[in-house]
Design a protein around this motif. Structure first.
Motif, PDB file in Angstrom:
ATOM      1  N   GLN A  28       0.806  -1.238   0.000  1.00 10.06           N
ATOM      2  CA  GLN A  28       0.000   0.000   0.000  1.00 10.06           C
ATOM      3  C   GLN A  28       0.831   1.277   0.000  1.00 10.06           C
ATOM      4  OE1 GLN A  28      -3.101  -0.165  -0.459  1.00 10.06           O
ATOM      5  NE2 GLN A  28      -3.510  -2.315   0.023  1.00 10.06           N
ATOM      6  N   ARG A  29       2.136   1.126  -0.059  1.00 18.02           N
ATOM      7  CA  ARG A  29       2.983   2.319  -0.001  1.00 18.02           C
ATOM      8  C   ARG A  29       3.044   3.039  -1.336  1.00 18.02           C
ATOM      9  NH1 ARG A  29       7.275   2.487   4.416  1.00 18.02           N
ATOM     10  NH2 ARG A  29       6.241   1.201   5.985  1.00 18.02           N
ATOM     11  N   LEU A  30       3.425   4.317  -1.257  1.00 16.01           N
ATOM     12  CA  LEU A  30       3.643   5.102  -2.470  1.00 16.01           C
ATOM     13  C   LEU A  30       5.149   5.193  -2.733  1.00 16.01           C
ATOM     14  CD1 LEU A  30       1.025   7.885  -1.764  1.00 16.01           C
ATOM     15  CD2 LEU A  30       0.946   6.214  -3.644  1.00 16.01           C
ATOM     16  N   PRO A  31       5.518   5.382  -4.008  1.00 13.60           N
ATOM     17  CA  PRO A  31       6.954   5.392  -4.349  1.00 13.60           C
ATOM     18  C   PRO A  31       7.792   6.330  -3.476  1.00 13.60           C
ATOM     19  CG  PRO A  31       5.653   5.391  -6.353  1.00 13.60           C
ATOM     20  CD  PRO A  31       4.684   5.497  -5.209  1.00 13.60           C
ATOM     21  N   HIS A  32       7.254   7.520  -3.146  1.00 15.38           N
ATOM     22  CA  HIS A  32       8.094   8.465  -2.397  1.00 15.38           C
ATOM     23  C   HIS A  32       8.374   8.009  -0.972  1.00 15.38           C
ATOM     24  CE1 HIS A  32       4.244  10.082  -0.735  1.00 15.38           C
ATOM     25  NE2 HIS A  32       5.017  10.360   0.290  1.00 15.38           N
ATOM     26  N   GLU A  33       7.656   7.009  -0.520  1.00 18.04           N
ATOM     27  CA  GLU A  33       7.900   6.486   0.833  1.00 18.04           C
ATOM     28  C   GLU A  33       9.004   5.432   0.858  1.00 18.04           C
ATOM     29  OE1 GLU A  33       3.731   6.534   3.073  1.00 18.04           O
ATOM     30  OE2 GLU A  33       3.620   5.407   1.190  1.00 18.04           O
ATOM     31  N   LEU A  34       9.545   5.118  -0.323  1.00 21.62           N
ATOM     32  CA  LEU A  34      10.551   4.065  -0.414  1.00 21.62           C
ATOM     33  C   LEU A  34      11.942   4.646  -0.653  1.00 21.62           C
ATOM     34  CD1 LEU A  34       7.981   2.367  -0.690  1.00 21.62           C
ATOM     35  CD2 LEU A  34       9.066   1.123  -2.555  1.00 21.62           C
ATOM     36  N   SER A  35      12.949   3.883  -0.265  1.00 23.04           N
ATOM     37  CA  SER A  35      14.327   4.257  -0.583  1.00 23.04           C
ATOM     38  C   SER A  35      14.592   3.942  -2.052  1.00 23.04           C
ATOM     39  CB  SER A  35      15.291   3.457   0.291  1.00 23.04           C
ATOM     40  OG  SER A  35      15.283   2.107  -0.121  1.00 23.04           O
ATOM     41  N   GLY A  36      15.708   4.463  -2.558  1.00 27.75           N
ATOM     42  CA  GLY A  36      16.078   4.186  -3.949  1.00 27.75           C
ATOM     43  C   GLY A  36      16.211   2.693  -4.225  1.00 27.75           C
ATOM     44  N   GLY A  37      16.831   1.980  -3.312  1.00 26.10           N
ATOM     45  CA  GLY A  37      17.000   0.541  -3.489  1.00 26.10           C
ATOM     46  C   GLY A  37      15.670  -0.195  -3.478  1.00 26.10           C
ATOM     47  N   GLN A  38      14.780   0.231  -2.586  1.00 29.08           N
ATOM     48  CA  GLN A  38      13.450  -0.397  -2.537  1.00 29.08           C
ATOM     49  C   GLN A  38      12.671  -0.108  -3.810  1.00 29.08           C
ATOM     50  OE1 GLN A  38      12.174   1.406   1.122  1.00 29.08           O
ATOM     51  NE2 GLN A  38      12.879  -0.314   2.378  1.00 29.08           N
ATOM     52  N   ARG A  39      12.797   1.120  -4.309  1.00 28.40           N
ATOM     53  CA  ARG A  39      12.109   1.450  -5.569  1.00 28.40           C
ATOM     54  C   ARG A  39      12.656   0.622  -6.723  1.00 28.40           C
ATOM     55  NH1 ARG A  39      11.743   7.030  -3.909  1.00 28.40           N
ATOM     56  NH2 ARG A  39      13.728   7.442  -4.928  1.00 28.40           N
ATOM     57  N   GLN A  40      13.964   0.375  -6.709  1.00 26.87           N
ATOM     58  CA  GLN A  40      14.524  -0.438  -7.779  1.00 26.87           C
ATOM     59  C   GLN A  40      14.018  -1.876  -7.669  1.00 26.87           C
ATOM     60  OE1 GLN A  40      15.008  -0.007 -10.589  1.00 26.87           O
ATOM     61  NE2 GLN A  40      17.113   0.520 -11.075  1.00 26.87           N
ATOM     62  N   ARG A  41      13.793  -2.346  -6.451  1.00 24.87           N
ATOM     63  CA  ARG A  41      13.184  -3.684  -6.280  1.00 24.87           C
ATOM     64  C   ARG A  41      11.770  -3.715  -6.873  1.00 24.87           C
ATOM     65  NH1 ARG A  41      16.005  -6.992  -2.446  1.00 24.87           N
ATOM     66  NH2 ARG A  41      17.743  -5.822  -1.574  1.00 24.87           N
ATOM     67  N   VAL A  42      11.042  -2.618  -6.689  1.00 25.98           N
ATOM     68  CA  VAL A  42       9.703  -2.535  -7.294  1.00 25.98           C
ATOM     69  C   VAL A  42       9.822  -2.567  -8.821  1.00 25.98           C
ATOM     70  CG1 VAL A  42       7.617  -1.134  -7.575  1.00 25.98           C
ATOM     71  CG2 VAL A  42       8.773  -1.217  -5.345  1.00 25.98           C
ATOM     72  N   GLY A  43      10.805  -1.824  -9.346  1.00 27.21           N
ATOM     73  CA  GLY A  43      11.020  -1.824 -10.795  1.00 27.21           C
ATOM     74  C   GLY A  43      11.293  -3.234 -11.314  1.00 27.21           C
ATOM     75  N   ILE A  44      12.050  -4.000 -10.549  1.00 32.82           N
ATOM     76  CA  ILE A  44      12.362  -5.377 -10.939  1.00 32.82           C
ATOM     77  C   ILE A  44      11.105  -6.246 -10.851  1.00 32.82           C
ATOM     78  CG2 ILE A  44      13.696  -7.428 -10.289  1.00 32.82           C
ATOM     79  CD1 ILE A  44      15.919  -5.373  -9.340  1.00 32.82           C
TER      80      ILE A  44
END
Ligand SMILES: Nc1ncnc2c1ncn2[C@@H]1O[C@H](COP(=O)(O)OP(=O)(O)OP(=O)(O)O)[C@@H](O)[C@H]1O
Ligand SMILES: [Mg+2]
Length: 295
Positions: free
Chosen positions: A175-191
């Motif tokens: 349920q999180r939004l991208p801005h609540e994530l770190s860069g590494g976590q966002r890259q995990r989402v991208g993957i």
């Protein structure tokens, strides 16, 4: 792997019918002498002499199933442009891109859909490619609904499975939004989002270079694990020769829009033939944490 694809296998069967004897040797993705020119930017004033620049100049490469091909080269050498052509995002000015032996520019309907599904991308800046108003769950669900036609319930289960696989506990991240994530976590989402389409090959354009050095190793390890577990192929665009050594089967070195050297990763790193590659190696200390990580 859960779920199944609802995409009809029309292009594959037509390829098989045409080329039954050598199916296993048909590359997943191939560039055949591709070139791409751009109108040159910032040639201020000289509007009559509209210059064009060859960003990619007659490059050929093949990516086979399960293979990791690294593409290295200095800034502006044409790596991203080549990657975008292989993804069908930029049209070649000359030459051909082939997906499973078929010219991508000729693909229509189900064949085009299959190409879009099986050839995925992970960008350097996942922050910029995630919709800031979509939750992580929504971002990962989109390709499940669109590319795989899963219904809401199946897609919700698959989102959780994918988040789990990329190391993001779903209950915490869904349920999180991208801005609540770190860069590494966002890259995990991208993957996770790339994996959602069940790709055969991922074009990863400098996927860790925007991340803190301390995070890079984790993301690279994740990508290596997923590659092995799923038999994925990668075109891995990187400046980092340590990454090449850790991940790549083969490497191509580009400069000025051309491939100046290619071979197995060991060959090229141990016995670079081209002066440019030697300079690149000299500029990059190859004994790198990535090396120990992957061994
Ligand atoms: N859309 C575009 N319009 C005009 N020129 C472009 C465009 N995209 C790329 N170029 C030019 O093509 C050349 C190759 O660019 P490209 O982005 O492919 O290089 P790169 O190897 O990915 O570089 P980097 O390592 O900095 O990412 C550059 O000179 C760039 O300015
Ligand atoms: Mg680039």
């Amino acid at each position: 792997m859960t779920g199944h694809t609802m995409t009809p296998d029309i292009p594959a069967s037509s390829t098989l019918a045409k080329d039954q004897s050598s199916t296993s040797t048909v590359p997943l993705l191939e560039a055949r002498n591709v070139g791409r020119s751009f109108a040159q930017r910032g040639t201020g004033g000289l509007w009559r002499a509209r210059q064009t620049q060859l960003a990619v100049d007659g490059v050929s490469l093949q990516i086979h199933p399960g293979e990791v091909v690294a593409l290295v080269g200095e800034s502006g050498s044409g790596k991203t442009t080549l990657g975008r052509m292989l993804l069908g995002l930029t049209a070649p000015s000359s030459g051909q891109v082939l997906f499973r032996g078929e010219d991508v520019s000729q693909l229509r309907g189900a064949a085009w859909q299959r190409f879009r599904r099986e050839v995925q991308v992970v960008f350097q800046d996942t922050g910029g490619s995630l919709n800031p108003r979509h939750t992580i769950g929504q971002s990962v669900a989109l390709p499940l609904r669109h590319n795989r036609g899963l219904d809401a319930a199946a897609s919700a289960r698959e989102v959780d499975a994918l988040l789990e696989q990329v190391g993001l506990p779903p209950a915490h991240f869904r349920q999180r939004l991208p801005h609540e994530l770190s860069g590494g976590q966002r890259q995990r989402v991208g993957i996770a989002r790339a994996l959602a389409s069940q790709p055969a090959v991922i074009v990863a354009d400098e996927p860790v270079s925007a991340l803190d050095v301390s995070i890079r190793a984790q993301i690279l390890r994740l990508m290596a694990e997923l590659q092995r577990a799923r038999g994925l192929a990668y075109l891995f665009i990187t400046h980092d020769l340590g990454v090449v050594r850790a991940l790549a089967d083969r490497v191509l070195v580009m400069t000025g829009g051309r491939v100046v050297e290619s071979g197995s990763a060991d060959e090229v790193l141990e016995r670079p033939q081209h002066a440019y590659t030697r300079r690149l190696l000299a500029a990059t200390p190859v004994p790198d944490p990535a090396r120990q990580r992957a061994d």
